[in-house]
Design an enzyme around this catalytic site. Structure first.
Site, mmCIF file in Angstrom:
data_model
loop_
_atom_site.group_PDB
_atom_site.id
_atom_site.type_symbol
_atom_site.label_atom_id
_atom_site.label_comp_id
_atom_site.label_asym_id
_atom_site.label_seq_id
_atom_site.Cartn_x
_atom_site.Cartn_y
_atom_site.Cartn_z
ATOM 1 N N LYS A 37 28.710 12.681 37.554
ATOM 2 C CA LYS A 37 28.739 14.033 37.005
ATOM 3 C C LYS A 37 28.357 13.948 35.519
ATOM 4 O O LYS A 37 28.753 12.996 34.829
ATOM 5 C CB LYS A 37 30.156 14.595 37.162
ATOM 6 C CG LYS A 37 30.345 16.035 36.711
ATOM 7 C CD LYS A 37 31.810 16.458 36.928
ATOM 8 C CE LYS A 37 32.060 17.902 36.558
ATOM 9 N NZ LYS A 37 33.475 18.293 36.760
ATOM 10 N N SER A 92 33.963 22.374 39.656
ATOM 11 C CA SER A 92 32.821 22.247 38.773
ATOM 12 C C SER A 92 31.914 21.055 39.098
ATOM 13 O O SER A 92 30.775 21.027 38.672
ATOM 14 C CB SER A 92 33.313 22.102 37.323
ATOM 15 O OG SER A 92 34.053 20.902 37.176
ATOM 16 N N SER A 126 38.260 20.484 40.696
ATOM 17 C CA SER A 126 36.809 20.341 40.530
ATOM 18 C C SER A 126 36.178 19.196 41.308
ATOM 19 O O SER A 126 34.960 19.107 41.366
ATOM 20 C CB SER A 126 36.465 20.191 39.046
ATOM 21 O OG SER A 126 36.513 21.439 38.402
#
Lengths: 490, 508
Positions: free
Chosen positions: A84, A159, A183
């Site tokens: 990420k 997210s 997330s």
């Protein structure tokens, strides 16, 4: 689930490790397959923010050379793993999905990055995410939204939506995300892969772009629970660069998976099965519960009475910390700076106004407000007290049960733009926030699909530092069902 | 009270006897609290491993933590916590059981995170006192001692430094993250002299405790003063003004006196003091307003979630207590009582730990305290100053000094010769004996025919003095010594001269 025709990029990490180990494939081949797959799907999926194929290929060749010399570093050696874009990788972009950091290159490695390198992993792909990890759909990325591999019109969750989507689409064999209120777990559920948020402090946060320091935790996505265990093994453990990292010993998670015993007592928190839960999600989760019953588990209802306050508590504490954590993005030392500032205040306010998106601004303003003189006691201090009560709820429940089982997300993947109201978006995390507030390990395991073909996941929550049991419990279901080994038509 | 009508009634009631409303002279008392920032001397910064230092190329003492790069996290340097605990123990503070960290949020380019890691509601130290000595009535008279109570001492990180140019400002983060103690006194000081004495004492305690070098030119000790005036006898505090940029201990004293005069003049005119922060310029002796209270910040303090509280247990405190030196004034009192040093000598040694250590070492080796005191205060200090050296670096060790004192005491070296020997010992590190021989500085050997001869000549040449001595006037002997010394060209051992004269006078 796999056959000899399974493309290399869809192998499980464990399968790929075995294939590398036996010499059937090379890391260079595997890495090339993943890079080619990414190049094929990215025009539709948009899971990546950046990638450095040349660096990945060089790491793959180095891995093959190590292996040829009999110096393999273990199961992750030569495996393409993506991160990420909130996790620092030396000399690579680190945007956190924000215009603020659009041109920022990190001069250092996060601790997890270093540990992956030490395990021989091939780092490939920086995944899209909601800006500064604030969101549940990856629509808050300043650059572009990411599609759900199972339905490109739908969101992958967030997210860490890019990390879940990239894995589900074959752009890596495992990925790392970060989880502050769900997330990792929510996008794992929405994309049909496994996602684990470890115990707070299990994995170092050094090099993770901070959103809410007391809640943030890095964790792995994998196609199977076993894969998640292998990645956790590499990244977990005390780090002297993170004061909040725990000094606990890192168990051999793989050995626990292969062991015969699984936790027997499962609790179903009644507050997690009420209004707002999609019936198809409820049905899929119920099937998983039945499976555990069939394994001989004792399933009983439990209560977590402070659950209704979790969302409010989270949005006070997380935004308070965020308002302070994001102060460093000021246009002075790095990051976006407005053109021709008139004076210092103009530089600050325009750089931040231009650099941050709406959701980030909303949370900074909220967090600044709750910390303000005269409001601190009513909001921040009270929220801290409620947080203690929430944690106590969980610990009391664990007096009677070994683990909790809940849906991960109340709904399957929704359409892009469907949740324009921030409050509707916040409700996506209603089942995942508790684990962050209480610091518990929690994992989303895929458990089927809706009639429309959208993945559904269930969540297992364990006691602090109870990852080994949690993984064993999840594996008991996952090795029989392997929902994460199904692949979208992409 | 507020209308002119009321005043009119008052005057008419009093009648024509009161001709002019002269207000009674009010005497004001100044109330001063000091906030002192002391940089702690540690090898690395307070929340990262990068070195702490002064005078390096700009932005070379930095890393991801100092620059607040995305993802960087602080980790506490235990040496900084050691130092503040030690400071607290030296000053008699109560040490908190837990060291807890808070964030002080404000935007400024010298603060890389735009929050400062500090301590808000749980400082490591509370209470305690700083003992001060006010100026005495004369240089050789000890002044009044007082104990100034402390409110708290907390730990925090220093900020970087801005260098303002004509068109742009540059920032240097080398200083950012240097460990800093903020030492806050109660509003219990009343004059510039008291503030001067407070800082002198605090500075010596920090230096002697090994906590800081307290070099104000390098910003290692910085002081802000909160000053208010109130009518003498009042117990409520007046409106305070904060004075900043007091760059030396003298400027602190002068700035406070200036501010007291400024406020008194305003009050005497019937004006009101406005709460503000003022900048004092020590060179011109003037101050100007920096900001008023209305512009004060809301720092939005909250516990720093990146740092875990650290437990300070009794064993930790005791380990540090064992490292604490004797306080300067305690040592001075001991020198006065145990060694009967004159006050003027102790008032030098009190602020000079290496010199006081040197003195104690010499006394331990057998030196007479007062003689050692004289040599150290006068001669050693002079040579050290000329050489730009320190007692620790000095080749003239306490053992050298003790040997020299023995030679003087036994009459081998006369005072003038001893001074020469001292200078050469300092320069060469050779022993006093070696130098005395090399330079031929030993007093003439005693009991020789030559000395007897000089003494007989002196007695014969001064019959009056000889007679007076024989009739019991001991001091008459001095009149005989002069001629002997003259004859000996100053190289006779005074002790031997004394003995020989007495022997000869008694024999005849």
């Amino acid at each position: 689930m796999t056959t000899s025709t399974t493309p290399l990029y869809y192998l499980s990490l464990a399968e790929a490790a075995a294939a590398l180990s036996s010499g059937r494939i090379s890391s260079a081949e595997l890495t090339d397959a993943v890079i080619a797959r990414a190049e094929a799907v990215e025009p539709q999926l948009h899971a990546l923010l950046s990638a450095d194929p040349a660096a990945a290929r060089a790491q793959a060749q180095a891995s093959d050379a190590r292996r040829a010399a009999g110096k393999s570093l273990g199961p992750l050696d030569g495996i393409p793993i993506g991160l990420k874009d909130v996790i620092a990788v030396r000399d690579q972009p680190l945007t956190a999905g924000s215009r603020m950091l659009a041109n920022f290159i990190s001069p250092y490695d996060a601790t997890v990055t270093r540990r992956l390198r030490e395990a021989g992993a091939v780092l490939y792909g920086r995944h899209n995410c909601d800006e500064f990890a604030m969101g549940s759909s990856t629509e808050n990325s300043a650059f572009h939204p990411t599609g759900n591999p199972w339905d490109l019109e739908r969101v992958p969750g967030g997210s860490s939506g890019g990390s879940a989507a990239a894995l589900a689409a074959g752009e890596a064999l495992a990925t790392l995300g970060s989880d502050t209120g769900g997330s990792i777990r929510q996008p794992a559920a929405l994309c049909g892969v496994v996602g684990l948020k470890p115990t707070y402090g299990r994995v170092s946060r050094y090099g993770l772009v901070a959103y809410a320091s007391s809640l943030d935790q890095i964790g792995p996505f994998g196609r199977t629970v076993e894969d998640v265990a292998l990645v956790l093994q590499a990244i977990a453990g005390h780090d002297e660069r993170d004061s909040t990292s725990l000094r606990a010993k890192t168990e051999d998670f793989g050995a626990e998976l292969r062991g015969p015993a699984i936790p027997r007592r499962l609790g179903l928190p009644r507050e997690y099965f009420g209004e707002g839960l999609d019936p198809e999600v409820a049905a899929a989760v119920e099937q998983a519960v039945s499976y555990y019953r069939g394994l001989g588990c004792e399933v009983r209802p439990v209560s977590l009475p402070h659950t209704p306050y979790c969302l409010d508590t989270y949005y006070v504490l997380a935004t308070a910390e965020a308002s302070s954590n994001l102060s460093r993005y000021d246009g002075i030392r790095y990051g976006h700076r407005c053109a021709e500032p008139r004076d210092l205040n103009d530089l600050y306010s325009r750089s931040r106004a231009e650099g941050f998106g709406a959701e980030v601004k909303r949370r900074i303003i909220l967090g600044t407000y709750v910390l303000s003189s005269g409001y601190y006691d009513a909001y921040y201090l009270r929220a801290q007290k409620v947080r203690t009560l929430v944690r106590r709820d969980f610990l009391q429940a664990f007096a009677d049960v070994d683990a909790l089982l809940t849906p991960t997300s109340p709904i399957p993947a929704f359409r892009r733009g469907e949740k324009a109201d921030p409050l509707a978006m916040y409700l996506c995390d209603i089942y995942t926030i508790g684990a962050n507030l209480a610091g518990l390990p929690a994992m989303s395991v895929p458990c089927g699909f809706t009639r429309a073909g959208l993945p559904v996941g269930f969540q297992l929550l364990g006691q602090p530092l109870g990852e080994a049991q949690l993984l064993a419990l999840g594996h008991a279901y996952d090795r029989e069902h392997q929902w994460g080994r199904r692949h979208p038509n992409l | 009270m507020s209308t002119s009508g009321a005043a009119g009634i008052l005057i008419s009631d009093l009648g024509p006897a009161v001709s002019s409303p002269v207000p009674p002279a009010v005497s004001y008392e100044a109330v001063i609290g000091l906030e002192v920032h002391v940089q702690i001397r540690t090898r690395s910064k307070i929340f990262t491993r990068v070195a702490a230092g002064y005078g390096h190329e700009p932005n070379t003492l930095t890393d991801p933590v100092v620059l607040a790069l995305p993802g960087a996290l602080p980790v506490m340097n235990r040496a900084a916590l050691d130092a503040i605990i030690k400071a607290g123990l030296l000053l008699g503070c109560e040490i908190a059981p837990v060291c807890k960290w808070d964030r002080k949020n404000y935007f400024y380019p010298d603060s890389p995170k735009n929050y400062q890691i500090s301590q808000f509601d749980a400082p490591v130290c509370r209470g305690g006192t700083v003992e001060i000595e006010l100026p005495g009535s004369a240089r050789n008279v000890m002044g009044e001692h007082k104990r100034i109570p402390l409110t708290r001492i907390h730990l925090e990180e220093d900020v970087g430094k801005l260098n303002h140019g004509a068109a742009e400002s540059l920032v240097d983060y080398n200083r950012a993250g240097t460990p800093l103690m903020e030492i806050v006194s109660d509003p219990a000081l009343h004059s510039g002299d008291e503030a001067y004495a407070y800082l002198t004492s605090l500075r010596a305690t920090m230096i002697q405790g090994g906590i800081s070098d307290c070099d104000m030119e390098k910003g290692q000790l910085r002081c802000d003063a909160n000053i208010s005036l109130r009518p003498a006898g009042s117990t409520t505090l007046g409106t305070k003004v904060e004075l900043k940029n007091l760059n030396s201990i003298s400027f602190v004293r002068d700035g406070i006196e200036h501010e007291i005069r400024r406020q008194r003049a305003i009050l005497e005119r019937g004006g009101r003091i406005s709460q503000e922060t003022r900048d004092y310029d020590g060179m011109s002796g003037t101050s100007q307003s920096l900001r008023s209270k209305e512009e004060a910040h809301d720092y939005r303090y909250f516990p720093d979630p990146d740092l875990m509280p650290v437990v300070i247990d009794a064993a930790w405190c005791e380990r540090l207590r064992a490292e604490c030196p004797e306080l300067p004034f305690d040592r001075q009192r001991r020198f006065l009582a145990d060694h009967q040093l004159p006050y003027t000598q102790t008032s030098v040694l009190v602020w000079d730990q290496p010199l006081a250590d040197y003195f104690e070492a010499a006394v331990r080796l057998g030196a007479a305290p007062q003689a050692a005191g004289n040599w150290i205060i006068n001669d050693l200090r002079r040579e050290l100053a000329a050489a730009g050296s320190t007692p620790a670096e000095c080749r003239l060790s306490p053992a050298h000094l003790v040997a020299l004192l023995r030679l003087v005491d036994s009459g081998v070296l006369l005072n003038a010769a001893a001074k020469e020997v001292f200078v050469e010992m300092f320069a060469t590190g050779d022993s006093a004996e070696v130098i005395a021989d090399r330079r031929g500085l030993r007093a003439a050997p005693t009991d020789t025919a030559e000395l007897d001869g000089w003494c007989r000549d002196a007695i014969a040449g001064n019959p009056k003095a000889a007679a007076e001595f024989r009739s019991g006037k001991d001091s008459a002997l001095n009149a005989l010594k002069g001629p002997v010394m003259k004859a000996a060209k100053g190289k006779a051992n005074p002790k031997a001269v004394d003995e020989t004269l007495r022997r000869l006078l008694a024999a005849v």
